[in-house]
Design a protein around this motif. Structure first.
Motif, short mmCIF file in Angstrom:
data_model
loop_
_atom_site.label_atom_id
_atom_site.label_comp_id
_atom_site.label_asym_id
_atom_site.label_seq_id
_atom_site.Cartn_x
_atom_site.Cartn_y
_atom_site.Cartn_z
N VAL A 37 8.31 -20.55 11.44
CA VAL A 37 9.14 -19.79 10.51
C VAL A 37 8.72 -18.33 10.56
O VAL A 37 7.56 -18.00 10.29
N ASN A 38 9.66 -17.46 10.92
CA ASN A 38 9.37 -16.03 11.00
C ASN A 38 9.48 -15.42 9.60
O ASN A 38 10.55 -15.41 9.00
N ILE A 39 8.35 -14.94 9.10
CA ILE A 39 8.33 -14.37 7.74
C ILE A 39 9.28 -13.19 7.62
O ILE A 39 9.86 -12.94 6.56
N ARG A 40 9.49 -12.47 8.72
CA ARG A 40 10.39 -11.30 8.69
C ARG A 40 11.83 -11.71 8.34
O ARG A 40 12.60 -10.87 7.82
N ASP A 41 12.20 -12.94 8.62
CA ASP A 41 13.56 -13.39 8.30
C ASP A 41 13.83 -13.40 6.80
O ASP A 41 14.98 -13.49 6.37
N PHE A 42 12.77 -13.30 6.01
CA PHE A 42 12.92 -13.35 4.56
C PHE A 42 12.67 -11.99 3.92
O PHE A 42 12.56 -11.88 2.69
N SER A 43 12.58 -10.96 4.75
CA SER A 43 12.42 -9.60 4.22
C SER A 43 13.76 -9.10 3.68
O SER A 43 14.82 -9.36 4.25
N HIS A 44 13.71 -8.36 2.58
CA HIS A 44 14.91 -7.78 1.99
C HIS A 44 15.12 -6.35 2.47
O HIS A 44 16.07 -5.69 2.04
N ASP A 45 14.25 -5.89 3.33
CA ASP A 45 14.32 -4.53 3.86
C ASP A 45 15.20 -4.52 5.11
O ASP A 45 15.12 -5.43 5.95
N LYS A 46 16.03 -3.52 5.27
CA LYS A 46 16.94 -3.48 6.41
C LYS A 46 16.20 -3.37 7.73
O LYS A 46 16.73 -3.72 8.79
N HIS A 47 14.96 -2.90 7.68
CA HIS A 47 14.13 -2.80 8.89
C HIS A 47 13.21 -4.02 9.04
O HIS A 47 12.32 -4.02 9.88
N LYS A 48 13.40 -5.03 8.19
CA LYS A 48 12.60 -6.26 8.22
C LYS A 48 11.12 -5.97 7.96
O LYS A 48 10.23 -6.64 8.49
N LYS A 49 10.87 -5.01 7.11
CA LYS A 49 9.49 -4.65 6.77
C LYS A 49 8.88 -5.71 5.86
O LYS A 49 9.52 -6.17 4.91
N VAL A 50 7.65 -6.10 6.15
CA VAL A 50 6.99 -7.15 5.36
C VAL A 50 5.67 -6.67 4.76
O VAL A 50 4.96 -7.45 4.12
N ASP A 51 5.33 -5.40 4.93
CA ASP A 51 4.06 -4.89 4.42
C ASP A 51 4.29 -3.59 3.66
O ASP A 51 5.35 -2.96 3.77
N ASP A 52 3.28 -3.19 2.87
CA ASP A 52 3.40 -1.95 2.12
C ASP A 52 1.99 -1.47 1.78
O ASP A 52 1.01 -2.20 1.94
N TYR A 53 1.91 -0.23 1.26
CA TYR A 53 0.62 0.33 0.87
C TYR A 53 0.10 -0.37 -0.38
O TYR A 53 0.88 -0.73 -1.26
N PRO A 54 -1.21 -0.58 -0.46
CA PRO A 54 -1.76 -1.25 -1.64
C PRO A 54 -1.79 -0.32 -2.86
O PRO A 54 -2.06 0.86 -2.74
N TYR A 55 -1.49 -0.89 -4.04
CA TYR A 55 -1.67 -0.13 -5.28
C TYR A 55 -3.14 0.22 -5.43
O TYR A 55 -4.03 -0.58 -5.12
N GLY A 56 -3.40 1.43 -5.90
CA GLY A 56 -4.78 1.87 -6.09
C GLY A 56 -5.36 2.56 -4.88
O GLY A 56 -6.49 3.04 -4.92
N GLY A 57 -4.59 2.58 -3.78
CA GLY A 57 -5.06 3.24 -2.57
C GLY A 57 -5.95 2.34 -1.73
O GLY A 57 -6.22 1.19 -2.07
N GLY A 58 -6.38 2.88 -0.63
CA GLY A 58 -7.22 2.11 0.30
C GLY A 58 -6.64 2.14 1.70
O GLY A 58 -5.49 2.54 1.91
N CYS A 59 -7.44 1.72 2.66
CA CYS A 59 -7.00 1.77 4.04
C CYS A 59 -6.13 0.57 4.37
O CYS A 59 -6.26 -0.50 3.77
N GLY A 60 -5.24 0.74 5.31
CA GLY A 60 -4.44 -0.36 5.80
C GLY A 60 -3.28 -0.72 4.90
O GLY A 60 -3.04 -0.12 3.86
N MET A 61 -2.54 -1.75 5.35
CA MET A 61 -1.35 -2.23 4.65
C MET A 61 -1.58 -3.67 4.20
O MET A 61 -2.44 -4.38 4.72
N VAL A 62 -0.78 -4.09 3.23
CA VAL A 62 -0.88 -5.43 2.66
C VAL A 62 0.48 -6.12 2.78
O VAL A 62 1.52 -5.49 2.55
N MET A 63 0.47 -7.40 3.13
CA MET A 63 1.73 -8.16 3.24
C MET A 63 2.34 -8.34 1.85
O MET A 63 1.66 -8.71 0.90
N LYS A 64 3.63 -8.07 1.75
CA LYS A 64 4.35 -8.13 0.49
C LYS A 64 4.55 -9.59 0.04
O LYS A 64 4.61 -10.49 0.88
N PRO A 65 4.68 -9.82 -1.26
CA PRO A 65 4.81 -11.20 -1.73
C PRO A 65 6.18 -11.84 -1.49
O PRO A 65 6.26 -13.03 -1.20
N GLU A 66 7.28 -11.04 -1.64
CA GLU A 66 8.62 -11.65 -1.61
C GLU A 66 8.90 -12.46 -0.35
O GLU A 66 9.35 -13.63 -0.45
#
Length: 239
Positions: A37-66
């Protein structure tokens, strides 16, 4: 029939390993069904984005919950059963071992979530049953650990291996490392097969194998050896 859904950003990672050897035969016999199952198929972003910056800052990206929540819901709807485990592959999880593989094989459905980047949104952990690690090291994503879990678990599913007793005689199944094995030729480069294995005396062969398994476990895995409940015969063999 045993159903596995693997939720991943890289389904193509699995196309080779799942199509060879024991796993291939198990799938052909319909003993195991594995769906990628490709997790990107369930992204609501038109670019099929599945990650975002973490709240509070920090290095790297975090996989989104939706996308993960919806991918899990899809897998649950695709195979309905009460005997299910939802597993997040994570270096923070419980260490995977043979006993866990056996326990998982007693289910009907596994959903394996392969994390990436700096991990997944903490809210994902509200829908999982297990958080599992394959060791104290970091790999580039959850795909390789998920494959290890699938392979180890499949071996305990009836009919997957050629002999019903095969998994019971391997390392870790009885708390011991496996005894040494030999095959033809009897002598190779002056290295000989132990005489007891050629004797035909099944009792002596059994004692030899037990002694070597005990010895090997004591030398290589003292942590396992310390957990053994040794019999009087075991103590005599170790002498």
């Amino acid at each position: 029939m045993f159903q596995i859904h693997i939720l991943t950003l890289f389904p193509e990672f699995f196309t080779g390993p799942l199509d060879v050897s024991i796993l291939k035969r198990a799938r052909e016999k319909d003993l195991i069904r594995i769906k990628l199952v490709n997790i990107r198929d369930f992204s609501h972003d038109k670019h099929k984005k599945v990650d975002d910056y973490p709240y509070g800052g920090g290095c790297g990206m975090v996989m989104k919950p939706e996308p993960i929540f919806e991918a899990v819901e899809y897998a649950m709807e695709d195979f309905k059963t009460d005997k299910r485990r939802i597993i997040l592959m994570s270096p923070q999880g419980k260490l995977f071992n043979n006993q866990m593989a056996r326990s998982l094989s007693e289910q009907e459905h596994l959903i394996l979530i392969c994390g990436h980047y700096e991990g997944v949104d903490e809210r994902v952990k509200t829908i999982i049953t297990d958080e599992v690690s394959i060791g104290d090291f970091i790999v580039t994503g959850g795909e390789l650990p998920a494959l290890a879990v699938v392979d180890a678990t499949a071996r305990f599913i009836p009919g997957v291996l050629g002999s019903h007793e095969s998994p019971e005689n391997e390392s870790f199944c009885k708390g011991l490392l496996e005894y040494p094995q030999y095959t033809r030729p009897e002598v190779y480069r002056d290295l000989r097969v132990p005489k007891v294995l050629l004797s035909g005396n099944h009792k002596e062969i059994e004692l030899f194998r037990r002694r070597e398994a005990l010895k090997r476990t004591r030398e290589r895995r003292p942590d396992l050896f310390a957990k053994l409940n040794l019999s009087e015969q075991d103590l005599e063999l170790l002498k």
